[in-house]
Enzyme design. Structure first.
Site: not given
Ligand code: F6P
Length: 374
Positions: A191, A156
């Site tokens: 689309r 992120d």
């Molecule tokens: O590492 C953060 C992230 O990439 C977020 O953007 C995302 O919501 C999350 O991981 C989801 O990961 P998990 O399902 O492992 O909690």
């Protein structure tokens, strides 16, 4: 001090939080550099914080640690995704499950942590992680009187105190590759394809990968958008370019239009919400969700290089007797960042005057109502 010559010291390295590409290079570099440059012993702690706050096994096939030696071969690991030490986002140990917040959790975990660092016989700890991992380990190390140094990682890219975190660049590459496939289906079927990417709180991933994928529309948590704005953009493209296929990249945290959050009870994704609105407006649309292919892929060249640079700095900081610090990136260079500027701080959002946002706007991409941004 750990760096003092002729004193046999031992440090631990662990990987906390969600996995991402590049972690294995960080482990390798910490271990080899600490052994070769400072003559320290290095132990890899498996399974993130869990491996150091639970009942641990120090030998056998299911040992919770790996004792690295100068002959340990990392060469296959550095080419792999994920982390060969394993990671967890949550604390797995049953006895901690009902503890509500990080502050309570660390004090409950402290006695076992103290016991384990004695068993591991370590004098310092380095960990890759986000602000949560770094907050917990820093507290535990401080109370146990051993130094702690963090290395930021997250696809992120929203860790405070650093310009970039390990994993982000490879995740952008993974999304761009996926978008290059999705493009042909969008074109072939005429689309709009609305592709959801990760980014629960911030839009770095969506904005960078969207620009690189030549998206027509990019939606991020930091900028409110309207469905009418999206539809207008599509109609404009149809009129000007005579094009009837469209690429839309949306961060999972972008929410509903006009800055409204996605309801907790929603049984649809943000991408599905937008695709439905487009269908209703007579624009054939499909929603897609890239999921874990963004996180679990192979580390690209940049992430391997970044991981190595930050790992070297982390070891040097520890050798210098520093603690409660992170090895981050500032002005394109590895730099020491006090953890008080990282932990329990707001996530680092997309800077709306950053080059990537300006580029998106100047490229004519609809990124929402930029004027409404505070
Ligand atoms: O590492 C953060 C992230 O990439 C977020 O953007 C995302 O919501 C999350 O991981 C989801 O990961 P998990 O399902 O492992 O909690």
């Amino acid at each position: 001090m750990l760096g003092k010559k002729n004193i046999k010291k031992k440090i631990g390295i662990l990987t906390g939080g969600g996995d991402c590409p590049g972690l294995n290079m960080a482990i390798k570099t910490v271990a080899q550099y600490a052994m070769n440059k400072y003559g320290w012993e290095v132990v890899g702690v498996k399974n993130a914080i869990n491996g150091i706050v639970s009942d641990v096994k120090l030998s056998g096939e299911d040992s919770d640690i790996i004792e690295f030696s100068p002959s340990f071969s990392f060469s296959e690991y550095v080419r792999q995704g994920g982390t060969f030490l394993g990671s967890f986002k949550k604390i797995k140990t049953k006895r901690y499950r009902n503890v509500q917040n990080d502050e309570d959790l660390v004090s409950v975990m402290l006695p076992t942590f103290k016991k384990n660092i004695k068993e591991f016989n370590i004098d310092g700890l380095i960990a890759t992680g986000g602000d949560g991992t770094m907050f917990m380990l820093n507290y535990l190390c401080e109370k146990s009187k051993i130094p702690f140094v963090g290395i930021p990682k997250t696809i992120d890219n929203d860790t405070p105190g650093t310009e970039i975190s390990i994993g982000f660049s490879s995740a952008v590459d993974a999304i761009v590759n996926a978008m290059d496939s999705i493009f042909w289906t969008a074109k072939g079927h005429r689309r709009a394809i609305v592709t959801q990417v990760m980014g629960r709180d911030t839009g770095h991933l969506a904005m960078h990968s969207g620009v690189a994928s030549c998206a027509d529309i990019i939606l991020v948590p930091e900028i409110p958008y309207t469905l009418s704005g999206i539809i207008k953009k599509i109609k404009d493209i149809k009129a000007k370019e005579k094009r009837d296929y469209f690429i839309i990249v949306v961060a999972e945290g972008a929410g509903l239009e006009k800055g409204k959050p996605l309801p907790k009870s929603a049984d649809y994704t943000v991408a599905e919400y937008i695709a439905k609105a487009l269908d209703k407006a007579g624009i054939e649309a499909r929603a897609d969700n890239l999921g874990y292919i963004q996180r679990g892929g192979l580390p690209n060249g940049y992430d391997r290089m970044l991981a190595a640079e930050l790992a070297i700095l982390a070891v040097d900081l520890m050798a210098d007797g520093q603690s409660a610090v992170m090895a981050g990136m500032k002005d394109g260079k590895p730099a020491k960042v006090p953890l008080k500027n990282v932990c329990k701080k707001e996530t680092r959002g997309l800077n709306l005057s950053s080059p990537i946002v300006k580029t998106a706007i100047k490229s004519g991409i609809y990124i929402g109502d930029v004027k409404k941004v505070k």
